[in-house]
Write a protein that holds these residues in place. Structure first.
Motif, mmCIF file in Angstrom:
data_model
loop_
_atom_site.group_PDB
_atom_site.id
_atom_site.type_symbol
_atom_site.label_atom_id
_atom_site.label_comp_id
_atom_site.label_asym_id
_atom_site.label_seq_id
_atom_site.Cartn_x
_atom_site.Cartn_y
_atom_site.Cartn_z
ATOM 1 N N MET A 1 0.837 -1.200 0.000
ATOM 2 C CA MET A 1 0.000 0.000 0.000
ATOM 3 C C MET A 1 0.870 1.247 0.000
ATOM 4 S SD MET A 1 -3.009 -1.066 2.691
ATOM 5 C CE MET A 1 -3.834 0.523 2.593
ATOM 6 N N LEU A 2 1.920 1.228 0.784
ATOM 7 C CA LEU A 2 2.823 2.368 0.856
ATOM 8 C C LEU A 2 3.452 2.648 -0.508
ATOM 9 C CD1 LEU A 2 4.454 4.480 2.412
ATOM 10 C CD2 LEU A 2 5.981 2.667 3.174
ATOM 11 N N GLN A 3 3.820 1.591 -1.216
ATOM 12 C CA GLN A 3 4.503 1.743 -2.494
ATOM 13 C C GLN A 3 3.545 2.076 -3.637
ATOM 14 O OE1 GLN A 3 6.309 -2.105 -2.696
ATOM 15 N NE2 GLN A 3 7.952 -1.609 -1.254
ATOM 16 N N ASN A 4 2.364 1.464 -3.635
ATOM 17 C CA ASN A 4 1.511 1.529 -4.824
ATOM 18 C C ASN A 4 0.084 2.001 -4.579
ATOM 19 O OD1 ASN A 4 3.623 0.330 -6.442
ATOM 20 N ND2 ASN A 4 3.109 -1.633 -5.495
ATOM 21 N N GLY A 5 -0.267 2.288 -3.354
ATOM 22 C CA GLY A 5 -1.633 2.694 -3.057
ATOM 23 C C GLY A 5 -1.910 4.132 -3.454
ATOM 24 N N ASP A 6 -3.194 4.426 -3.663
ATOM 25 C CA ASP A 6 -3.641 5.771 -4.007
ATOM 26 C C ASP A 6 -4.463 6.355 -2.865
ATOM 27 O OD1 ASP A 6 -2.546 5.727 -6.617
ATOM 28 O OD2 ASP A 6 -4.277 4.578 -7.337
ATOM 29 N N ALA A 7 -4.509 7.672 -2.797
ATOM 30 C CA ALA A 7 -5.332 8.344 -1.800
ATOM 31 C C ALA A 7 -6.771 7.847 -1.900
ATOM 32 C CB ALA A 7 -5.281 9.848 -2.011
ATOM 33 N N VAL B 1 -5.314 -6.067 -7.057
ATOM 34 C CA VAL B 1 -4.876 -4.699 -7.340
ATOM 35 C C VAL B 1 -3.412 -4.478 -6.997
ATOM 36 C CG1 VAL B 1 -5.243 -2.261 -6.762
ATOM 37 C CG2 VAL B 1 -7.207 -3.791 -7.024
ATOM 38 N N LEU B 2 -2.976 -5.001 -5.859
ATOM 39 C CA LEU B 2 -1.614 -4.738 -5.385
ATOM 40 C C LEU B 2 -0.663 -5.923 -5.565
ATOM 41 C CD1 LEU B 2 -2.358 -2.829 -2.045
ATOM 42 C CD2 LEU B 2 -1.774 -1.854 -4.272
#
Length: 289
Positions: A204-210, A274-275
Motif C-alpha cells: 500500500m505504501l509503495q503503490n496505493g492511491d489516496a 490490485v496490489l
C-alpha cells in the motif's frame, strides 16, 4: 523515505516496523517507555518518546516524516476518544500544500459487524456496534483529508504461531488446562498472519492511491471451535475447549472483547488483484501444528 510507526511494540506494528527496516526505509517509532525505546533501537529503528494520549507533545516531529502508519490502540474503554484526538493531530501535522504525505490508518474486520454466511468485501456496508462508530468516523476523516494520501487497511484477526489473537488461547492452556471459547464454537474468524499483513502495508505504501481501502484477509473464515481444538491438540493437553458466554470476556477484558463473538468472513481478493499481495500463510492449521 522516513516512516513513523505508531504501535511499533504491538503485534501488527512490530511486524510492519521489521518489514520496513528490512526494505531499507528510515524508520522511527513512537515509544512510551525506555523499555519500548530499547526494543525499537534493537530492531534498527529510531525511537521517538511519546504517548498517543498526548499527541501535542510529539507531533512536531511530523514535519520531518513522509509517512505515518497508525497501528496503535490503548485497548481501554476510552480508546475511541483517544483515537479521534490522535487522528486529528496527525492530519494537522501531515497536511502540507506542496507535497502529499501519507497516512495509513488501521481499521479492522470488526467494523463490518456480523457477516454470517456472507463474505465481506471493501464494498460491503459497515455494521459496527455503536461503540466503534467513532473509529469509522476517524477512518472517513483520513480518506477525505486534503493534501494527504490517506489510506485504510482492515486487518482480519491477526495471528502468529502462539501469539496475536491466539495468545489468550495458549495462555488458557497454561493457566487453566483448557481453551475458553467466548460466544459460540461456530463463530467464524477471518485470519491473517502478521508477516503477510506487514507485506500488505508495504505494498500500500509503495503503490496505493489516496482514498484506497483494502481488506487484509488471507483466510476468509475459520470457526473458533476448530481453532481451539487444533491448539488443544498441538499443546497435547488432552483437554476439550469450553464455551462461555461473551459476558465473561467483557468482564475480564473490557467492552471491546464483545467483538470476539462476531461471526465473520472477509475477503482479501482486492488486495491480491490490485496490489499483487500474495500471502504465504493460507492454512492456519499448519501454522498451529
Amino acid at each position: 523515505m522516513r516512516v513513523l510507526v505508531l504501535g511499533g511494540s504491538g503485534s501488527i506494528g512490530r511486524a510492519v516496523l521489521d518489514a520496513l527496516v528490512e526494505k531499507g526505509c528510515d524508520v522511527c517509532a513512537l515509544s512510551r517507555s525506555g523499555q519500548t525505546a530499547a526494543q525499537v533501537l534493537k530492531a534498527g529503528a529510531t525511537p521517538i518518546r511519546g504517548d498517543i494520549r498526548q499527541p501535542e507533545e510529539w507531533t512536531d516531529c511530523l514535519t520531518g516524516v513522509d509517512v505515518v502508519i497508525h497501528a496503535a490502540a490503548t485497548w481501554t474503554d476510552d480508546m475511541d476518544v483517544v483515537d479521534q484526538m490522535l487522528v486529528t493531530a496527525l492530519l494537522e501535522g501531515l497536511e502540507t500544500p506542496d507535497s502529499a504525505k501519507t497516512l495509513i490508518y488501521t481499521g479492522g474486520c470488526w467494523l463490518y459487524g456480523d457477516t454470517g454466511d456472507a463474505i465481506a468485501t471493501e464494498n460491503s456496508p459497515l455494521h459496527s456496534i455503536p461503540r466503534n462508530m467513532s473509529t469509522i468516523n476517524s477512518m472517513k476523516k483520513v480518506l477525505r483529508a486534503p493534501n494527504v494520501r490517506g489510506m485504510v487497511i482492515h486487518p482480519a484477526m491477526v495471528y502468529e504461531r502462539a501469539g496475536g489473537v491466539f495468545e489468550r488461547m495458549y495462555e488458557d492452556i497454561e493457566e487453566l488446562g483448557y481453551v475458553r471459547i467466548f460466544g459460540s464454537h461456530r463463530t467464524r474468524w477471518p485470519l491473517v498472519h502478521k508477516h503477510d499483513l506487514a507485506q500488505l502495508y508495504l505494498l500500500m505504501l509503495q503503490n496505493g492511491d489516496a482514498g484506497d481501502v483494502f481488506n487484509a484477509a488471507a483466510i476468509d473464515g475459520v470457526t473458533v471451535g476448530d481453532i481451539a481444538i487444533a491448539i488443544s491438540t498441538s499443546s497435547q493437553s488432552g483437554s476439550v475447549p469450553m464455551v462461555f458466554d461473551i459476558s465473561h470476556a467483557i468482564s475480564e477484558f473490557g467492552d471491546w472483547a464483545a467483538d470476539y463473538a462476531l461471526d465473520q468472513q472477509m475477503s482479501g481478493r482486492k488486495a491480491r488483484d490490485v496490489l499483487g499481495w500474495a500471502p504465504e500463510h493460507v492454512d492456519v492449521f499448519s501454522d498451529i501444528v
